[in-house]
Design an enzyme around this catalytic site. Structure first.
Site, short mmCIF file in Angstrom:
data_model
loop_
_atom_site.label_atom_id
_atom_site.label_comp_id
_atom_site.label_asym_id
_atom_site.label_seq_id
_atom_site.Cartn_x
_atom_site.Cartn_y
_atom_site.Cartn_z
N GLU A 61 -12.45 91.37 -21.86
CA GLU A 61 -12.34 92.47 -22.83
C GLU A 61 -12.57 91.96 -24.24
OE1 GLU A 61 -8.37 93.40 -21.47
OE2 GLU A 61 -7.52 92.83 -23.42
N LYS B 201 -4.03 88.48 -26.29
CA LYS B 201 -4.27 89.92 -26.22
C LYS B 201 -2.97 90.72 -26.25
CE LYS B 201 -3.74 92.21 -23.00
NZ LYS B 201 -4.31 92.53 -21.69
N HIS C 165 -12.69 101.73 -21.56
CA HIS C 165 -11.28 102.06 -21.45
C HIS C 165 -10.92 103.15 -22.46
CE1 HIS C 165 -7.47 101.72 -19.80
NE2 HIS C 165 -7.05 100.55 -20.24
N ASP D 152 -8.81 90.63 -13.90
CA ASP D 152 -8.63 91.04 -15.29
C ASP D 152 -8.29 89.77 -16.07
OD1 ASP D 152 -7.73 91.96 -17.71
OD2 ASP D 152 -5.97 92.99 -16.89
N ARG E 20 -15.56 94.61 -20.78
CA ARG E 20 -14.66 95.75 -21.06
C ARG E 20 -14.68 96.07 -22.55
NH1 ARG E 20 -8.40 95.75 -19.16
NH2 ARG E 20 -7.45 96.79 -20.96
N ASP F 188 -8.42 89.28 -19.24
CA ASP F 188 -8.14 89.56 -20.66
C ASP F 188 -9.36 89.17 -21.51
OD1 ASP F 188 -5.69 90.38 -19.74
OD2 ASP F 188 -4.69 88.48 -20.18
N SER G 5 -4.69 92.65 -11.82
CA SER G 5 -4.29 93.22 -13.11
C SER G 5 -3.51 92.22 -13.96
CB SER G 5 -3.42 94.46 -12.84
OG SER G 5 -2.64 94.76 -13.97
N GLY G 6 -3.93 92.10 -15.20
CA GLY G 6 -3.17 91.24 -16.12
C GLY G 6 -1.77 91.76 -16.34
N LEU G 7 -1.67 93.09 -16.45
CA LEU G 7 -0.34 93.71 -16.61
C LEU G 7 0.51 93.45 -15.37
CD1 LEU G 7 1.60 95.61 -18.16
CD2 LEU G 7 0.51 97.52 -16.96
N ASP H 67 2.55 91.12 -21.13
CA ASP H 67 1.09 91.11 -20.97
C ASP H 67 0.45 90.67 -22.28
OD1 ASP H 67 -1.41 91.55 -19.95
OD2 ASP H 67 -1.35 93.73 -20.10
N ASN I 161 -1.54 94.52 -24.60
CA ASN I 161 -1.92 95.55 -23.64
C ASN I 161 -2.47 96.76 -24.38
OD1 ASN I 161 -1.15 98.14 -21.91
ND2 ASN I 161 -1.47 96.41 -20.54
N SER I 162 -3.48 97.38 -23.78
CA SER I 162 -4.20 98.48 -24.44
C SER I 162 -3.32 99.67 -24.76
CB SER I 162 -5.35 98.93 -23.54
OG SER I 162 -6.18 97.85 -23.26
C1 SPV Z 1 -4.36 95.73 -16.58
O1 SPV Z 1 -4.12 96.29 -15.50
O2 SPV Z 1 -3.82 94.70 -16.92
C2 SPV Z 1 -5.30 96.32 -17.52
C3 SPV Z 1 -5.50 97.75 -17.51
O3 SPV Z 1 -5.84 95.61 -18.30
S1 SPV Z 1 -4.54 98.39 -18.73
O4 SPV Z 1 -3.17 98.03 -18.49
O5 SPV Z 1 -4.79 99.80 -18.65
O6 SPV Z 1 -4.97 97.86 -20.00
MG MG Z 2 -5.04 93.85 -18.53
#
Ligand code: SPV
Ligand code: MG
Length: 537
Positions: free
Chosen positions: A112, A118, A187, A83, A156, A85, A44-46, A56, A120-121
Site C-alpha cells: 500500500e 503504517k 480502498h 497484506d 493498493r 502493508d 490480513s495485517g489487521l 496494526d 490502519n486505514s
Molecule cells: C487488513 O485487513 O489488514 C487491511 C484491510 O489492510 S483494512 O483493515 O481494511 O485496511
Molecule cells: Mg492491513
C-alpha cells in the site's frame, strides 16, 4: 500435479468471474478458510497483528509476520495474498520480502502507498501517502525480484482513504499498473460503494481491480459483479468472529465456574485434532516408528486344527503349514512377528503337530485338539501368558501394518477388527462378529473404541465388524487372561469354548478391550475358495 498457488491466484485475478478472498490470521484460520470453499486467503495485517495481541502499526516485525504466514501457507493448498502493508521499508526491503514470500509458497503480495510505520486505514483522517514515484519503484523492484512469473503484486491505492478524490486515485492506480502491478486494490472507507463505482467508471486500464468492502458491506455483491470488479476481499471477518466467540465462552466459563454448559457450544476436541490432521501422523507412526511393545514381546499362534474343509490338502499337515505361494502360513506369520522384533514365538499345534518344522519357533501340543476348541489350545500355553504377548490364529494372512497398528495401540487388551463385515465369505463361515462402542466410520482415533460383544451368532447387519484373529495383551492384560483361563477351565464345557467366550468373559468382568479397526487386507484360510484367494493376496 496440482496447480501452483501462484498460478491459481493469477487465474483468479484474470478470470471473468468475481472472485473472493477471506481473511485468516494463523494456520488454523487459514485452514478454515480453505475448508469453507473459498479459493484464496487474505493474510490480513489487521488480523495477524490482532491475533498476536499488538496494533496494526507494524509493531510485529516483518519476520514475525513471515513466521505466521509460513504456518498459514503450510496449512493450506489455496493461494494466499499477504497484506504486507508498505513493504516494511523501502524498495530494498520489498525485494527481500518477495524473495522470502516465494520461498514460503505465498502466491502474492499486496503493498500500500502509505508510510512506514503504517496506520490502519480506518484510523484517523488524512493519513500521509507515499510519494507516487517512490512507490512505483517498489512495485518495479518487487516484479523484478520474483522468480516465479505467476507471483502477483497487488498495488493498493490509499488515496480515497487519505481524503483525496477520484483524480489522485486514478493517477496513482494508473502509475502503479504501468509499473507492473498485476492488480490494483482501491480502498474506500465510506459506507457506500460510490467511490469504488466512480473509479470503475473511469478506469480503463487492463489491470484487474480488487476491493475491500468492509465499510460498504450492505452493497449487494451483484453491484461489484456488474462493475466488473475482479476480486473482493472479506478482510477481517474470521478474526472478528473468533473474538466474539472467545469473549462469549470466556465469560460463561468465568461466571459459571464450570464447563457444563459450554461443552456443547464449542467444537469437540476431536475437531481440533482433525484440523491439525493428526491422523496423518498416526499413520506415519505406524509406518516409521518401531512398534512400542516389541521389547521382550512374545507371540502365541493357535495352530491345532486340521482344516477339514480343505480336503486332501491337509491329509499330511495342519492347515497352518499349507504353503501360500510356496511359503507355509506359519512361516508367513513368523516373518511378520520377526518384522516387529517379536522373536519369542510359541505355536500351539495339535493335528500332525510333528510336521510343524518352522525354525526358531517353540511348539506346544494340544493333544486333545480333536475334542477341543481354541481356548483349550490357549490354555496349553497358559504359562506363557506372563508378559506382553500377541495371540494369533494360525490360519490368517494379513498385511504387516495391521500388526504394527495393533502393537502401537495403547491398552491392556486390544483386538484387530475388520470393519468391512460384508466380505463375501462372512456369511458362510464361522465368524467372530463384534459390536463396538463406535463404528469405524465414526471412529476418531484419539478416542478409543471398546469391544462390547463378540458373538458368532450376531447377525452380520448388526455387527460393527469381525475380529480377525489377532489380539494383543500387555503384561497386565496377559495376567488377566491367565486368571480368566483358570476360571473358565474349571467349567464343564471348557472343551467347547472359543476365543469369543474368553472375550465375553473378560467383558463381563468389566475389563476394557480396545478395538483397532482395519478395512480388509487380511484373510482367514477356511476353505479352498479362500485359499485360492490367498494365493493372490
Ligand atoms: C487488513 O485487513 O489488514 C487491511 C484491510 O489492510 S483494512 O483493515 O481494511 O485496511
Ligand atoms: Mg492491513
Amino acid at each position: 500435479m496440482s496447480v501452483k498457488k501462484t498460478t491459481q491466484f493469477k487465474q483468479m485475478l484474470q478470470s471473468d468471474r468475481l472472485e473472493f478472498l477471506l481473511e485468516a490470521h494463523n494456520g488454523l484460520s487459514a485452514k478454515i478458510v480453505e475448508e469453507s470453499g473459498h479459493a484464496g486467503i487474505w493474510g490480513s495485517g489487521l488480523g495477524i497483528s490482532a491475533a498476536l495481541g499488538v496494533r496494526d502499526n507494524n509493531e510485529a516485525s516483518w519476520t514475525q509476520v513471515l513466521e505466521v504466514v509460513e504456518f498459514m501457507s503450510d496449512a493450506t493448498t489455496i493461494p494466499l495474498l499477504l497484506d504486507a502493508d508498505t513493504g516494511y521499508g523501502n524498495f530494498n526491503n520489498v525485494c527481500r520480502l518477495v524473495k522470502k514470500l516465494e520461498q514460503r509458497n505465498v502466491a502474492a503480495v499486496c503493498l500500500e502507498d502509505k508510510l512506514f510505520p503504517k496506520t490502519n486505514s480506518f484510523l484517523g483522517e488524512q493519513q500521509p501517502l507515499a510519494d507516487m514515484d517512490e512507490f512505483c519503484g517498489k512495485i518495479k523492484a518487487a516484479k523484478d525480484t520474483q522468480q516465479d512469473p505467476d507471483f502477483c503484486v497487488v498495488a493498493r491505492v490509499e488515496a480515497f482513504i487519505a481524503g483525496w478524490g477520484l483524480n489522485e486515485t486514478l493517477k496513482r492506480a494508473e502509475a502503479y499498473a504501468r509499473s507492473g502491478a498485476d492488480a490494483v486494490l482501491i480502498h474506500s472507507k465510506i459506507s457506500k460503494p460510490d467511490q469504488i463505482l466512480a473509479f470503475m467508471q473511469a478506469w480503463n486500464e487492463p489491470c484487474p481491480v480488487v476491493i475491500v468492502p468492509t465499510m460498504y458491506y450492505v452493497t449487494p455483491t451483484s453491484v461489484f459483479e456488474e462493475a466488473k470488479i475482479s476480486m473482493v476481499i472479506w478482510a477481517n471477518h474470521l478474526v472478528r468472529a473468533s473474538i466474539s466467540a472467545m469473549q462469549d465462552i470466556a465469560k460463561k466459563i468465568y461466571v459459571e465456574r464450570s464447563l457444563l454448559t459450554v461443552e456443547d457450544a464449542i467444537v469437540p476436541v476431536r475437531e481440533v485434532f482433525r484440523l491439525q490432521d493428526a491422523e496423518t501422523l498416526k499413520n506415519a507412526e505406524d509406518a516409521y516408528l518401531p512398534s512400542r511393545q516389541t521389547e521382550h514381546g512374545r507371540a502365541i499362534v493357535l495352530a491345532a486344527s486340521k482344516g477339514a474343509d480343505l480336503g486332501s490338502l491337509t491329509d499330511d499337515k495342519p492347515k497352518a503349514m499349507l504353503p501360500i505361494q510356496g511359503k507355509p502360513l506359519l512361516q508367513r506369520l513368523t516373518d511378520h512377528f520377526h518384522a516387529v522384533e517379536i522373536h519369542d514365538i510359541l505355536v500351539v499345534g495339535g493335528y500332525k503337530a510333528e510336521t510343524i518344522t518352522i525354525s526358531d519357533v517353540k511348539v506346544e501340543v494340544n493333544a486333545d485338539w480333536e475334542q477341543t476348541k481354541e481356548l483349550s489350545s490357549l490354555y496349553t500355553a497358559v504359562d506363557y501368558l506372563n508378559r506382553p504377548v500377541v495371540v494369533s490364529y494360525g490360519d490368517i494372512v494379513f498385511k504387516n501394518y495391521i500388526l504394527r497398528r495393533l502393537l502401537n495401540e495403547p491398552g491392556d487388551i486390544v483386538v484387530s477388527v475388520d470393519a468391512n463385515v460384508i466380505r463375501t465369505h462372512a456369511q458362510t463361515r464361522f465368524t467372530d462378529f463384534v459390536r463396538c462402542s463406535r463404528r469405524s466410520d465414526t471412529d476418531y482415533f484419539e478416542e478409543s473404541v471398546q469391544l462390547l460383544e463378540m458373538n458368532p451368532l450376531l447377525p452380520s447387519n448388526q455387527a460393527d465388524g469381525e475380529w480377525i484373529g489377532l489380539v494383543k495383551f500387555s503384561a497386565e492384560g496377559a495376567r488377566r487372561v491367565q486368571t480368566a483361563l483358570q476360571e473358565l477351565h474349571g467349567r464343564d464345557h471348557f472343551n467347547t469354548l472359543r476365543m469369543n467366550d474368553l472375550f465375553e468373559h473378560l467383558i463381563r468382568q468389566g475389563h476394557e478391550i480396545r478395538v483397532v479397526y482395519t478395512n480388509g487386507h487380511w484373510l482367514d484360510i477356511d476353505d479352498l475358495e479362500i485359499l485360492s484367494e490367498a494365493m493372490e493376496f
